[in-house]
Design an enzyme around this catalytic site. Structure first.
Site, PDB file in Angstrom:
ATOM      1  N   ASN A  26      22.786 -26.712  28.097  1.00  0.00           N
ATOM      2  CA  ASN A  26      23.500 -25.456  27.854  1.00  0.00           C
ATOM      3  C   ASN A  26      24.338 -25.510  26.576  1.00  0.00           C
ATOM      4  O   ASN A  26      24.285 -24.598  25.746  1.00  0.00           O
ATOM      5  CB  ASN A  26      24.386 -25.109  29.050  1.00  0.00           C
ATOM      6  N   THR A  36      21.411  16.044  -3.489  1.00  0.00           N
ATOM      7  CA  THR A  36      21.962  16.189  -2.136  1.00  0.00           C
ATOM      8  C   THR A  36      20.953  17.084  -1.420  1.00  0.00           C
ATOM      9  O   THR A  36      20.358  17.970  -2.042  1.00  0.00           O
ATOM     10  CB  THR A  36      23.359  16.850  -2.123  1.00  0.00           C
ATOM     11  N   HIS A  37      20.727  16.824  -0.163  1.00  0.00           N
ATOM     12  CA  HIS A  37      19.691  17.548   0.611  1.00  0.00           C
ATOM     13  C   HIS A  37      18.318  17.416  -0.059  1.00  0.00           C
ATOM     14  O   HIS A  37      17.473  18.303   0.085  1.00  0.00           O
ATOM     15  CB  HIS A  37      20.038  19.031   0.770  1.00  0.00           C
ATOM     16  N   SER A  44      -6.786   1.988  -1.590  1.00  0.00           N
ATOM     17  CA  SER A  44      -7.283   2.594  -0.362  1.00  0.00           C
ATOM     18  C   SER A  44      -8.723   2.146  -0.158  1.00  0.00           C
ATOM     19  O   SER A  44      -9.464   1.938  -1.124  1.00  0.00           O
ATOM     20  CB  SER A  44      -7.211   4.112  -0.490  1.00  0.00           C
ATOM     21  N   LYS A 100      -6.308   5.804  -5.288  1.00  0.00           N
ATOM     22  CA  LYS A 100      -4.992   5.573  -4.669  1.00  0.00           C
ATOM     23  C   LYS A 100      -4.303   4.289  -5.135  1.00  0.00           C
ATOM     24  O   LYS A 100      -4.925   3.270  -5.346  1.00  0.00           O
ATOM     25  CB  LYS A 100      -5.128   5.503  -3.135  1.00  0.00           C
ATOM     26  N   ASN A 145      -1.098   2.693  -3.415  1.00  0.00           N
ATOM     27  CA  ASN A 145      -0.176   2.921  -2.306  1.00  0.00           C
ATOM     28  C   ASN A 145       1.029   1.976  -2.343  1.00  0.00           C
ATOM     29  O   ASN A 145       0.867   0.776  -2.551  1.00  0.00           O
ATOM     30  CB  ASN A 145      -0.903   2.750  -0.969  1.00  0.00           C
ATOM     31  N   GLU A 173       6.959   0.727   1.977  1.00  0.00           N
ATOM     32  CA  GLU A 173       6.691   1.370   3.276  1.00  0.00           C
ATOM     33  C   GLU A 173       6.862   0.380   4.415  1.00  0.00           C
ATOM     34  O   GLU A 173       7.418   0.695   5.473  1.00  0.00           O
ATOM     35  CB  GLU A 173       5.257   1.915   3.323  1.00  0.00           C
TER      36      GLU A 173
END
Ligand code: ARG
Length: 469
Positions: free
Chosen positions: A122, A167-168, A289, A295, A297, A302
């Site tokens: 322990n 922003t947003h 891809s 592509k 990627n 990600e």
């Protein structure tokens, strides 16, 4: 290496722990309760802990000098065997502690059976995890520092690169890319502080707590702490073997660090898209891809974004593992290792990926500039100009809103409107000097205060930041 000539009678070698039982362990239970498949990762820490424990046992008279020397040299042989890939890990010996002790006894005989005096698995396992995590934190902090350096370098070469601040996710005000990058620097700097702070509580010695109550051999815990480089000892023997708050804290700090990295990675994904095209990621960090030949990627950012989820999950696993556990040690705690190890690995690998990628990120400066010009990003500067001409801010906001509407309807930028158009129904408050105010450079340079986006401030922030790396 399994030495065929050495006997391995379990009962006498501490392998079975079943002296009080009348039947052997169920085969399924043996596998179900074993942790050797994952806790063998702690072999170095386990041996270091045993060496310190045996050294201390000699100083309190439990072991003779010869016995201690025998144990130490036996442990070093086990270490070498493990590192050479010669150790036969056995699931019937349950965990890393029993496997190493068993091998030690095989190698040096009866003296090896004295090592476990005044100790329990322990306090042993709690010590091993703390040693492991301390090393892991030290390595992660070095990586975080490398990433901070890469960020500061990239920010420095982009201290004048104009881009729209968002922003947003809507173009808001002109900023520099350098300023934007330094925002990530601040977050990662706090993440590093959190790991270092967590390290202080990790680095306390449980050994000596034995099973839960301490040991009648009166172990010199201060000596063991010193030998193993701990800052202090866990003050209460029950707490020492029971709590895993240090691992929870680490996972929280790791989850937060990855959460910051995932946000940044999300930007890399967005910004390297054809739609944004603000940055170009190095080819060797992107993948193709299997069907679409065109592509490129951004798999690496990600994947970091995705891996954040599993570390958040590990944090919840550990919190749930500890929730409601009575004192002191419970077997539940064996479940602490896999989440903890994976959190360490995932954070380490994600940092490695970013350290490799960040210095090779290219800013597409003209695209960023065009996006800033298109986005009416100096509208606030126009309002601030009006305020300086004694127009109350709310009225100024309104006037500028009307000017923006006009510009949108004519497909123009604000600075392409005439003075009459800018003034709208008002008097001639807006004068020729407005065209100077509406430039991106003018807007950026005007935020010339601590924490602002003016290039002089960004350079000063980078200089201060470098001192903290
Ligand atoms: N493998 C165990 C763990 O990881 C070691 C401690 C076992 N202690 C016990 N009392 N069964 O927690």
């Amino acid at each position: 290496m399994e030495n065929p000539s050495s006997p391995s009678p379990e009962a006498s070698h501490g392998g079975s722990l079943r002296g009080r039982f009348s039947e052997a362990t169920d085969e399924f239970v043996q596998v179900f309760t074993a942790s050797i498949d994952f806790d063998r990762r702690l072999y170095k820490e386990d041996i270091a802990g045993s060496i310190a424990h045996a050294t201390m046992l000699e100083t309190i008279g439990v072991l003779s000098e010869t016995e201690k020397d025998q144990i130490l040299s036996g442990l070093n042989t086990v270490l070498a065997e493990i590192e050479n890939g010669d150790m036969q890990w056995r699931v019937d010996l349950e965990d890393v502690h029993m496997n190493i002790e068993h091998r030690l006894i095989e190698l040096i005989g009866d003296t090896g059976k004295k090592l476990h005096t005044g100790r329990s698995r322990n306090d042993q396992v709690a010590t091993d995890i703390r040693l492991y995590l301390r090393t892991a934190i030290d390595q992660l902090v070095v990586q975080q520092s490398e990433l901070l350096r890469a960020l500061a370098d990239l920010a420095e070469s982009n201290a004048d690169t104009v881009m729209p601040g968002f922003t947003h996710l809507q173009a808001a005000q002109p900023i520099t890319f350098g300023h934007h990058l330094m925002a990530w620097f601040e977050m990662l700097k706090r993440d590093r502080e959190r790991l270092l702070d967590c390290r202080r509580r990790v680095n306390q010695l449980p050994l000596g707590a034995a099973a839960l109550a301490g040991s009648p051999y009166l172990p010199d815990r201060i000596l063991v702490a010193k030998l193993l480089g701990f800052d202090g000892v866990c003050e209460n023997s029950l707490d020492a073997v029971s709590d895993r708050d240090f691992a929870i804290e680490f996972c929280a700090a790791a989850a937060l660090c990855l959460t910051h990295m995932s946000r940044w990675c999300e930007e890399m994904v967005l910004w390297s898209s054809q739609q944004f095209n603000f940055i170009t990621l190095p080819d060797r960090f992107c993948t193709g891809s299997s069907i679409m030949p065109q592509k490129k990627n951004p798999d690496v950012p990600e994947l970091i974004r995705g891996k954040t989820g599993r570390v958040n999950g590990h944090l919840i696993s550990l919190l749930t593992l500890m929730k409601g556990q009575p004192l002191a040690y419970n077997k539940d705690n064996q479940e602490d290792k896999e989440p903890l190890f994976d959190a360490v690995d995932t954070l380490g690998n994600s940092l490695t990926a970013l350290i490799g990628m960040v210095p090779n990120i290219e800013a597409n400066k003209s695209v960023m500039l065009q996006a800033t010009l298109r986005g009416f990003t100096t509208a606030t500067d126009l309002a601030d100009y009006l305020v300086r001409k004694n127009v109350p801010f709310r009225d100024a906001h309104d006037m500028v809103g009307q000017a923006v509407q006009l510009a949108v309807s004519q497909g123009k930028a604000l600075e392409e409107l005439s003075l009459a158009e800018l003034n709208g129904n008002e008097t001639n408050v807006i004068e020729q000097d407005i065209y100077e105010v509406l430039t991106l450079q003018g807007s950026i340079a005007s935020r010339d205060h601590l924490g602002g986006t003016a290039p002089t401030q960004v350079r000063a922030a980078i200089a201060r930041a470098r001192l903290q790396i």
